[in-house]
Motif scaffolding. Structure first.
Motif, short mmCIF file in Angstrom:
data_model
loop_
_atom_site.label_atom_id
_atom_site.label_comp_id
_atom_site.label_asym_id
_atom_site.label_seq_id
_atom_site.Cartn_x
_atom_site.Cartn_y
_atom_site.Cartn_z
N ILE A 36 0.84 -1.21 0.00
CA ILE A 36 0.00 0.00 0.00
C ILE A 36 0.87 1.24 0.00
CG2 ILE A 36 -1.78 1.26 1.28
CD1 ILE A 36 -2.69 -1.42 2.43
N CYS A 37 1.92 1.23 0.85
CA CYS A 37 2.85 2.37 0.94
C CYS A 37 3.52 2.61 -0.41
CB CYS A 37 3.88 2.11 2.04
SG CYS A 37 5.10 3.42 2.25
N VAL A 38 3.95 1.50 -1.09
CA VAL A 38 4.60 1.61 -2.40
C VAL A 38 3.61 2.16 -3.43
CG1 VAL A 38 5.56 0.24 -4.29
CG2 VAL A 38 6.33 -0.15 -1.95
N ALA A 39 2.39 1.69 -3.38
CA ALA A 39 1.38 2.11 -4.36
C ALA A 39 1.09 3.60 -4.26
CB ALA A 39 0.10 1.30 -4.19
N GLN A 40 1.02 4.12 -3.01
CA GLN A 40 0.72 5.54 -2.87
C GLN A 40 1.96 6.40 -2.90
OE1 GLN A 40 -1.31 5.36 0.91
NE2 GLN A 40 0.48 6.13 2.01
N CYS A 41 3.16 5.74 -2.90
CA CYS A 41 4.45 6.43 -3.00
C CYS A 41 4.53 7.56 -1.95
CB CYS A 41 4.66 6.98 -4.41
SG CYS A 41 6.40 7.36 -4.78
N ASP A 42 4.05 7.25 -0.76
CA ASP A 42 4.06 8.25 0.31
C ASP A 42 4.10 7.51 1.65
OD1 ASP A 42 4.04 10.61 1.62
OD2 ASP A 42 1.98 11.19 1.07
N VAL A 43 4.40 8.29 2.66
CA VAL A 43 4.49 7.71 4.02
C VAL A 43 3.12 7.15 4.42
CG1 VAL A 43 4.92 8.20 6.44
CG2 VAL A 43 6.33 9.29 4.67
N LEU A 44 3.15 5.90 5.02
CA LEU A 44 1.92 5.26 5.53
C LEU A 44 2.12 4.98 7.02
CD1 LEU A 44 -0.86 3.94 5.20
CD2 LEU A 44 0.34 1.81 4.58
N PHE A 53 0.95 -1.68 15.19
CA PHE A 53 1.46 -0.38 14.74
C PHE A 53 2.32 -0.59 13.49
CE2 PHE A 53 5.35 2.20 14.74
CZ PHE A 53 4.82 3.44 14.39
N TYR A 54 2.16 0.29 12.49
CA TYR A 54 2.97 0.22 11.27
C TYR A 54 3.29 1.63 10.80
CZ TYR A 54 4.24 -0.42 6.35
OH TYR A 54 4.89 -0.39 5.16
N ALA A 55 4.58 1.82 10.44
CA ALA A 55 5.00 3.08 9.81
C ALA A 55 5.91 2.73 8.64
CB ALA A 55 5.71 3.98 10.81
N GLY A 56 5.50 3.04 7.40
CA GLY A 56 6.27 2.71 6.20
C GLY A 56 6.71 3.98 5.47
N PHE A 57 7.98 3.98 5.03
CA PHE A 57 8.56 5.13 4.31
C PHE A 57 9.07 4.62 2.96
CE2 PHE A 57 8.58 5.91 8.77
CZ PHE A 57 8.24 7.24 8.90
N PRO A 58 8.52 5.12 1.85
CA PRO A 58 8.86 4.57 0.53
C PRO A 58 10.32 4.82 0.16
CG PRO A 58 7.57 6.57 0.30
CD PRO A 58 7.56 6.25 1.76
N LEU A 59 10.92 3.81 -0.50
CA LEU A 59 12.27 3.94 -1.06
C LEU A 59 12.09 4.39 -2.51
CD1 LEU A 59 13.85 0.66 0.38
CD2 LEU A 59 13.92 2.96 1.36
N VAL A 60 12.35 5.68 -2.77
CA VAL A 60 12.04 6.29 -4.07
C VAL A 60 13.31 6.38 -4.92
CG1 VAL A 60 11.02 8.26 -5.26
CG2 VAL A 60 10.18 7.58 -2.98
N ALA A 61 13.27 5.72 -6.11
CA ALA A 61 14.41 5.75 -7.05
C ALA A 61 14.51 7.14 -7.70
CB ALA A 61 14.23 4.67 -8.09
N PRO A 62 15.66 7.46 -8.31
CA PRO A 62 15.82 8.79 -8.96
C PRO A 62 14.70 9.08 -9.97
CG PRO A 62 17.93 7.69 -8.79
CD PRO A 62 16.92 6.70 -8.34
N GLY A 63 14.14 8.05 -10.62
CA GLY A 63 13.06 8.27 -11.58
C GLY A 63 11.71 8.50 -10.94
N GLY A 64 11.62 8.49 -9.59
CA GLY A 64 10.37 8.73 -8.90
C GLY A 64 9.59 7.48 -8.57
N GLN A 65 10.10 6.29 -8.92
CA GLN A 65 9.38 5.04 -8.64
C GLN A 65 9.70 4.57 -7.21
OE1 GLN A 65 11.65 5.29 -11.11
NE2 GLN A 65 10.49 5.33 -13.04
N ALA A 66 8.65 4.10 -6.50
CA ALA A 66 8.84 3.52 -5.16
C ALA A 66 9.12 2.04 -5.34
CB ALA A 66 7.60 3.73 -4.30
N ILE A 67 10.37 1.62 -5.05
CA ILE A 67 10.76 0.22 -5.25
C ILE A 67 10.60 -0.62 -3.98
CG2 ILE A 67 12.34 0.87 -7.10
CD1 ILE A 67 14.63 0.50 -5.07
N GLY A 68 10.30 0.00 -2.87
CA GLY A 68 10.15 -0.73 -1.61
C GLY A 68 9.91 0.24 -0.47
#
Length: 817
Positions: free
Chosen positions: A78-86, A111-126
């Motif tokens: 879900i975090c990767v799909a929205q490319c934002d903090v969850l 409790f869950y806190a996810g922070f997207p790993l964003v590649a230089p091209g703007g894609q969230a890979i994890g």
């Protein structure tokens, strides 16, 4: 011409695959980053999660054992799909996530806190995520820190993909590190000094640092001066005008034991003594000071000084002493005190609870009370708890069963204990053993019942006598007026039955009022010898009668005819109990009944008695009817073979003589009746010769009995007559104690009925260990014939419960000598 669709997911996966990171081995750089993430939020789980096409693969992790999981599980997709903090503070409070498999099952995510790993091209890979099994509110600073870490993860992935970039970054890092070192070098000392000053001002501990090379005082704080009473030297110490040796005389004035203090300081001077030393120093003003001491070494591991920390623990010691005293009060209480939590788990179990219920504190603490008191009905416990929670207390009687299976009646008081927020925390239970009290009440009620029945029987007997008298007289008149044979036979039948009824009424009156009759001082020897002759002449030859009469038997004040009737009734019952023959033993002896005996027998009074015993080897009396045999019209014989008044008459006559009757019986082994009659005071001096209290010579005696009250009374009685006592509650403990103290123990008193190991086994084991050990077997259920003792041995004897101190001392004297 074909057109191709280049979806965002395809671009995201291509960006992921460029790093060639999937299914690689663990790397310290990523492990360190995920460790920092867990530390920042203080969570048990942290993961660097790379989301593939159909799976989630963990490059680095803390708190998880698995390497990957399906993509459809969890919150990272879900975090990767929205490319934002969850951030989900509490998964169960959010309907979108409450039924997720990782919420309702392992690892039970709350409790869950996810922070997207964003590649230089703007894609969230994890994601970089942190997880906990309890709800949690993350702070703004923690969010900023985790976002920085997620950027560091991506930077590390870029460095891994481009080694040249790694070399450039390392060079920049080295320059930056050198710059930071230079900038921090000057600030470091100031920072440490500021920290030390802060610690000095707020710490309740006194600290003191001495240079062992120069004896200079390197550092100290205000609390050190306060504890040692040297505030007047503080200014000189701060100015460096005083050394360690200069303040020692002032400090020594406070120390209670200076030689002991000096001895404790000697090991601290050795350079080899690196351990942290902890001890306590007693001051002569009553204070207690705890001292910690350790070496101070420089960066080259050279020993140059010693650090001392001092803490005033006087108040703590006083509180600890108060707690110990309160705990001691709990243990010396005669009531069983138990503390249970609201889940019925036992939190406290005092010594009296151990003695009453049999479970040691180690066996009880932490256990659920239902495991120990399995006989306690669940509905009863629930009702009591409901009352306690509603009203704050409950009190009443409860039936309990001890570890050994003994039935106990307790007066139980339950009180609700509240916590600091006035919320129910636990239940305090105080149990008072009232078993003996209930037994006395039962005896008293039985005596009242017998008295009521006696009063009723007396009234009935009086009326029946009034009815029978004219009938008997009329029969005699009619006999003269109707001389024919048939009438005479009919009138004789009526006359015989009227006389039989009259005799029956006499027995009722004997039971009801104990008819005094012709009372005078009588010697029982003559009655017993006459009785023996009657039995030998009239009873079947298969029954053997023996008598044992004390040579100096004291006389009694009573009616010889009634005493004769009592003995005849008992002997007839003994005969009927032995249709195939057996033995009847009649004995008479002097006895002194003391206070110990009266506590064990409700009917007894302190004084001199004659005890008559009538024993048989018949089929015995069942325990469930033993309490009823003295009730009028109760009989165990077949219909038509007994009136049920024989034993009630015995009881009435003996009570009329101021005595009492006890009975013991064993099925298929026999019965013994013991009749106690007061001895007349005219021969008290003669009885005294036989009843003098024989003193011991300091011999050690082992007492083995599972009844605490009897064990304690017996021990107290023997100790007051110059014996030394070792006590055991069962046979196993007795064997262990004898093995340990076999050189001291000179005799043993052993109860026959005990849990774990009975008296017979205990006696047999002790005789194997020492065939010459004097042993006294005691029992309230057996007779001497029923106890497996070597009758020919002078080292063994039998004593029936309840026994007097006189009987006990005499028996011990016999087996010891």
């Amino acid at each position: 011409m074909k057109s191709s669709v280049y979806s965002p997911e395809t671009a995201r996966l291509e960006a992921l695959y460029q790093y060639q990171i999937l299914d690689t081995k663990p790397e310290p750089a990523f492990d360190d980053l995920v460790f920092l993430a867990a530390q920042i939020c203080d969570t048990p789980i942290a993961v660097i999660n790379l989301v593939d096409a159909d799976r989630q693969w963990f490059k680095a992790k803390v708190g998880l054992d698995v390497e990957q999981m399906p993509r459809y599980l969890g919150f990272c997709p879900i975090c990767v799909a929205q490319c934002d903090v969850l951030i989900i503070p509490d998964t169960l409070a959010d309907e979108r996530f409450a039924h997720s498999e990782i919420v309702t099952g392992e690892p039970y995510v709350r409790f869950y806190a996810g922070f997207p790993l964003v590649a230089p091209g703007g894609q969230a890979i994890g994601t970089l995520c942190v997880v906990d099994s309890i709800p949690y509110q993350i702070t703004a600073k923690q969010i900023e820190s985790l976002q920085a870490l997620s950027r560091l993860v991506m930077r590390q992935l870029e460095i891994r993909r481009n080694p040249k970039l790694a070399y450039l970054v390392d060079g920049i890092k080295q320059q930056q590190a050198a710059l930071r070192d230079r900038q921090q070098a000057e600030a470091e000392l100031h920072w440490k000094e500021a920290l030390l000053r802060s610690m000095t001002s707020v710490s309740p501990l006194a600290f003191y640092v001495v240079d062992n090379r120069t004896d200079n005082i390197l550092s100290f704080n205000q609390r050190f001066c306060e504890i040692w009473g040297i505030e007047h030297l503080k200014a000189q110490m701060e100015a460096g005008k005083l050394q360690n040796k200069d303040i020692i005389p002032d400090c020594a004035k406070l120390i209670l034991d200076i030689p002991a203090f000096a001895a404790s300081c000697e090991p601290l001077q050795s350079e080899e003594y690196r351990a942290v030393v902890e001890d306590e120093i007693k001051f002569n003003d009553g204070r207690t000071i705890r001292r910690f001491s350790t070496q101070v070494r420089d960066r080259d591991d050279q020993y140059f000084g010693r650090l001392y920390l001092f803490e005033d623990i006087t108040t703590r010691k006083q509180v600890e002493q108060q707690i110990r005293e309160q705990a001691a009060l709990l243990d010396i209480s005669t009531d069983a005190i138990v503390l249970r939590d609201l889940s019925n788990n036992i939190l406290l179990w005092n010594k009296s609870a151990e003695q009453l219920y049999g479970w040691q504190v180690e066996e009880a603490i932490g256990k659920n009370a239902c495991q120990l008191f399995f006989n306690e009905p669940l509905w009863q416990y629930q009702e009591i708890c409901h009352t306690v929670l509603e009203k704050g207390a409950w009190q009443g009687e409860l039936q309990k069963i001890s570890k050994s299976g003994k039935e106990i009646i307790v007066e139980s008081c339950w009180v609700l204990v509240l916590d600091e927020n006035s919320q129910p925390k636990s239940i305090l239970i105080v149990d008072t053993d009232i078993t003996h009290k209930k037994q006395l009440e039962k005896q008293f009620l039985r005596a009242q019942r017998m008295e009521s029945i006696g009063t009723l029987a007396s009234g009935i007997a009086h009326d029946l006598n009034n009815v029978l008298s004219p009938i008997l007289m009329s029969v005699q008149v009619l006999k003269n007026k109707l001389p024919d044979r048939q009438s005479s036979q009919m009138l004789s039948i009526v006359e015989n039955n009227v006389k039989r009824g009259a005799n029956l009424i006499k027995q009722v009156l004997s039971f009801a009022r104990g008819i005094e009759g012709d009372r005078k001082v009588i010697h029982l020897q003559h009655i017993l010898l006459e009785l023996q002759e009657i039995i030998q002449e009239t009873f079947p030859k298969t029954i053997v009668v023996t008598t044992e009469i004390a040579a100096n038997l004291s006389p009694i004040y009573g009616d010889s005819t009634q005493i004769h009737q009592v003995l005849i009734n008992l002997c007839l019952n003994a005969r009927d109990a032995m249709p195939n023959g057996g033995n009847i033993n009649i004995s008479a002896a002097n006895i002194y009944i003391d206070e110990n005996y009266t506590r064990m027998n409700f009917d007894a009074q302190v004084g001199y008695y004659i005890v008559l015993k009538v024993s048989d080897t018949g089929f015995g009396i069942a325990s469930e009817v033993l309490d009823k045999i003295f009730e009028p019209f109760f009989t165990t014989k077949e219909f038509g073979k007994g009136t049920g008044l024989g034993l009630s008459t015995v009881m009435g006559i003996i009570k009329g003589h101021g005595g009492f009757v006890t009975v013991s019986s064993c099925i298929n082994q026999g019965t013994q009746f013991r009749i106690h009659l007061p001895a007349v005071h005219t021969v008290a001096t003669q009885i005294l010769e036989d009843s003098q209290m024989l003193q011991g010579s300091g011999e050690w005696v082992l007492i083995v009995d599972d009844e605490v009250a009897i064990r304690e009374v017996t021990a107290t009685s023997l100790e007051s007559h110059n014996y030394q006592i070792i006590s055991a509650s069962d046979g196993i403990e007795a064997i262990a104690l004898y093995a340990q103290y076999s050189d001291k123990i000179q005799a043993a008193i052993i109860d026959m009925m005990m849990p774990n190991m009975d008296g017979e086994t205990t006696i047999r084991t002790l005789q194997i260990m020492n065939p010459q050990l004097p042993i006294i077997a005691v029992s309230g259920l057996s007779t001497s014939e029923q106890v497996p003792l070597n009758k020919a041995s002078g080292h063994t004897a039998f004593l029936a419960k309840p026994y007097t101190v006189q009987e006990l001392l005499k028996t011990i004297h016999i087996v010891l000598n």
